[in-house]
Write a protein that holds these residues in place. Sequence first.
Motif, mmCIF file in Angstrom:
data_model
loop_
_atom_site.group_PDB
_atom_site.id
_atom_site.type_symbol
_atom_site.label_atom_id
_atom_site.label_comp_id
_atom_site.label_asym_id
_atom_site.label_seq_id
_atom_site.Cartn_x
_atom_site.Cartn_y
_atom_site.Cartn_z
ATOM 1 N N PRO A 1 -0.622 -8.481 -0.524
ATOM 2 C CA PRO A 1 -1.426 -7.362 -1.040
ATOM 3 C C PRO A 1 -0.646 -6.048 -1.041
ATOM 4 O O PRO A 1 -0.847 -5.206 -1.928
ATOM 5 N N ALA A 2 0.257 -5.889 -0.049
ATOM 6 C CA ALA A 2 1.057 -4.657 -0.028
ATOM 7 C C ALA A 2 1.926 -4.579 -1.278
ATOM 8 O O ALA A 2 2.054 -3.514 -1.897
ATOM 9 N N LEU A 3 2.517 -5.711 -1.685
ATOM 10 C CA LEU A 3 3.351 -5.745 -2.895
ATOM 11 C C LEU A 3 2.539 -5.394 -4.128
ATOM 12 O O LEU A 3 2.996 -4.676 -5.014
ATOM 13 N N LEU A 4 1.303 -5.936 -4.177
ATOM 14 C CA LEU A 4 0.475 -5.692 -5.366
ATOM 15 C C LEU A 4 0.031 -4.230 -5.453
ATOM 16 O O LEU A 4 -0.114 -3.686 -6.549
ATOM 17 N N SER B 1 -1.458 0.765 4.027
ATOM 18 C CA SER B 1 -0.881 -0.117 5.050
ATOM 19 C C SER B 1 -1.966 -0.563 6.027
ATOM 20 O O SER B 1 -2.075 -1.753 6.357
ATOM 21 N N ALA B 2 -2.797 0.392 6.481
ATOM 22 C CA ALA B 2 -3.877 0.047 7.414
ATOM 23 C C ALA B 2 -4.867 -0.909 6.748
ATOM 24 O O ALA B 2 -5.328 -1.870 7.377
ATOM 25 N N LEU B 3 -5.143 -0.664 5.474
ATOM 26 C CA LEU B 3 -6.116 -1.504 4.757
ATOM 27 C C LEU B 3 -5.623 -2.951 4.654
ATOM 28 O O LEU B 3 -6.344 -3.886 5.008
ATOM 29 N N VAL B 4 -4.381 -3.135 4.196
ATOM 30 C CA VAL B 4 -3.893 -4.510 4.000
ATOM 31 C C VAL B 4 -3.659 -5.219 5.342
ATOM 32 O O VAL B 4 -3.792 -6.433 5.442
ATOM 33 N N THR B 5 -3.338 -4.424 6.362
ATOM 34 C CA THR B 5 -3.110 -5.026 7.684
ATOM 35 C C THR B 5 -4.419 -5.473 8.329
ATOM 36 O O THR B 5 -4.433 -6.403 9.131
ATOM 37 N N SER B 6 -5.517 -4.796 7.963
ATOM 38 C CA SER B 6 -6.788 -5.034 8.669
ATOM 39 C C SER B 6 -7.544 -6.261 8.178
ATOM 40 O O SER B 6 -8.443 -6.734 8.860
ATOM 41 N N PHE C 1 4.390 -4.298 10.355
ATOM 42 C CA PHE C 1 5.828 -4.388 10.059
ATOM 43 C C PHE C 1 6.052 -4.643 8.564
ATOM 44 O O PHE C 1 6.851 -3.980 7.919
ATOM 45 N N ALA C 2 5.310 -5.665 8.075
ATOM 46 C CA ALA C 2 5.498 -6.055 6.666
ATOM 47 C C ALA C 2 5.006 -4.953 5.741
ATOM 48 O O ALA C 2 5.673 -4.607 4.750
ATOM 49 N N ALA C 3 3.850 -4.380 6.068
ATOM 50 C CA ALA C 3 3.288 -3.337 5.198
ATOM 51 C C ALA C 3 4.199 -2.116 5.173
ATOM 52 O O ALA C 3 4.447 -1.532 4.109
ATOM 53 N N GLU C 4 4.737 -1.750 6.340
ATOM 54 C CA GLU C 4 5.627 -0.583 6.402
ATOM 55 C C GLU C 4 6.888 -0.810 5.563
ATOM 56 O O GLU C 4 7.392 0.094 4.908
ATOM 57 N N ARG C 5 7.372 -2.036 5.617
ATOM 58 C CA ARG C 5 8.602 -2.364 4.864
ATOM 59 C C ARG C 5 8.361 -2.222 3.362
ATOM 60 O O ARG C 5 9.152 -1.628 2.655
ATOM 61 N N LEU D 1 5.803 -0.657 1.792
ATOM 62 C CA LEU D 1 5.318 0.652 1.358
ATOM 63 C C LEU D 1 6.274 1.783 1.753
ATOM 64 O O LEU D 1 5.981 2.954 1.522
ATOM 65 N N GLY D 2 7.394 1.424 2.348
ATOM 66 C CA GLY D 2 8.439 2.410 2.651
ATOM 67 C C GLY D 2 8.047 3.395 3.740
ATOM 68 O O GLY D 2 8.481 4.546 3.713
ATOM 69 N N LEU D 3 7.229 2.989 4.702
ATOM 70 C CA LEU D 3 6.832 3.899 5.778
ATOM 71 C C LEU D 3 7.902 3.875 6.875
ATOM 72 O O LEU D 3 8.263 2.808 7.357
ATOM 73 N N PRO D 4 8.397 5.038 7.287
ATOM 74 C CA PRO D 4 9.547 5.058 8.217
ATOM 75 C C PRO D 4 9.122 4.955 9.679
ATOM 76 O O PRO D 4 9.500 5.783 10.499
ATOM 77 N N TYR D 5 8.324 3.963 10.017
ATOM 78 C CA TYR D 5 7.807 3.871 11.381
ATOM 79 C C TYR D 5 8.484 2.738 12.158
ATOM 80 O O TYR D 5 9.520 2.226 11.785
ATOM 81 N N PHE D 6 7.786 2.305 13.215
ATOM 82 C CA PHE D 6 8.390 1.365 14.162
ATOM 83 C C PHE D 6 8.752 0.016 13.516
ATOM 84 O O PHE D 6 9.789 -0.564 13.820
#
Lengths: 269, 294
Positions: B142-145, B162-167, B233-237, B239-244
């Motif tokens: 879903p993050a890719l889409l 990111s929070a939406l697809v992770t939840s 992790f996957a969503a951040e990757r 969506l380009g989020l520079p987090y943990f």
Amino acid sequence: MSRIPARAWVGLLLLGGLGALSLLMGRLFPEVLASSCPLGSDLTRPDRTVCELAFGGLWISLAIGLAAGGLSTGLGLGVAAVARLAGGALERWVMRLADSFFALPDVLVVMVLQLAGQSLVDAGGGAGLGPFGLMVVSLALVGWAGPARMFRNRLSTLEGQEFVAASRALGGSRFHVLRVHLWPALLPFVLAVFLSRLPAAILAESTVSFFGIARMEPMSLGRYLGTSYAALIYEGGPRIVIPAWTLLVLLVLGASLSSQALGTGVRKG
Amino acid sequence: MQQLLVRVGRQLVLVPIVALASYFLMASLPLTTEDDSKRQVSPELAASYRRDLGIGEPLGFLRPWQKLFRGERLGTSAQGVTGDELLLKLSGSVGVGMVALGLALVWALSFALFRSRWRRGRLAVLGDALPAVAFGTPVFIPALLLAPTVVERGYLLPELTSALVTSVWPGIFLGTLLADALETELARDYVRTAASKGLAPGVVLRRHVLPNVLPALLDAIGPMATSLLAGSFAAERVLGLPYFGQLYVLAVLQKQVAVVVVATTVFASVLVFVGLVVEAVRLLVDPRAREARA
């Protein structure tokens, strides 16, 4: 053995059908997909159609799931059997170890194991393991704890049954009881646990491969989506994502249906 | 009290175990610098790994932590990370995880209500199919889409996405547990007794049923926290989020061994912290847990 529930058959047929389809379309007759795929070719691999990559990836993902699921179930079963046979403090410590493994996130540990394994392979070690074997071993090393805990609890419940007490009273050794009485009663549960490991292994592999950490070739579904990542972002990619996604969902649906139905059927039986 | 301390001790001991296990795994990596190897690292980089991990030094396994607490950069200078940066990135991921937790609870309640309402109707099959679809969908799909639509817009939209697809999966998982627990509790005698004495259904649910359902939900919080953080992790990757999560994946890809050791231990510490909070909440809300301790 209790009658196999209808839902389990549906799940097993779905899994078998997907396996047969991936073998036929992805491996034996890929030229059919090459000439008739309505979704066109992949942007990063223009020589392959999306259908070829999706069905080829399904074959690899399924093979990894089966191998890793089988290995982790076998490891879990071995650990549980040894723990029950030993009993006492050793059993407690082994189960505590399993609990601490169980608490760790699969994907994170598989990433670290892949890093270690690849360095080992690059240095000429790794006992001849390729990327496929490395992934299967990593997933099995992470995935044994859940089955071990479930098998140990199941064995403990079965050992409380009257027929086991009767066998012991007649002088049956612990190994005899395990082999002759417990193993046949445990077998359907083993199958249910194996099927429940299948989707977990496939999804963990997909995620790790998507990150580009595993060097799987031919590509699994996760690696296929990972390599098409940039193209997907720029092209807006449902055309590339949806076939692989559908196949993953069907794979997990088949494994979940059969695992849940077998598990429930066995508990009722 | 003693039992409680033993349980807390068992949870806390996981942190040094993870730290040592990840350290020795990284320290034992064979780094090939010979010409005949296909994928060798340069001798300078191999020396840098050894320096980072303090290999060959007395108490070398403390080296990454010493560097971290002194504010030095872990890993090679260009791609390393300091303690402050690590905390900042972790706070970003935890923030996304907290929003995802809230969303997961919304999903869970909605799914549980949906399943109990449509249990015997024509839509009952959806109650089984929806978890399979949710479970069979890795977070990155879903993050890719959604990525092409949200990445360039900014304004916290990638974080919310990111929070939406992770939840989704944790929410449906929790919803399934909630629906099963509700069904079991609603069929019990005490519910019939309470209803026959004239209590409104809402009051029965709030006062009698929910306190008995809560322990089942608390059991699910641990695996849910793991899947929320790992899913991010996957969503951040994507969506380009520079987090943990992004930091961790890049550290593994670039063989930043000291960063991997520290980040793995920090991740385990977060999970242990969640486990301890769950234990504390269980003691507060579940009288049976207090009795077991006594």
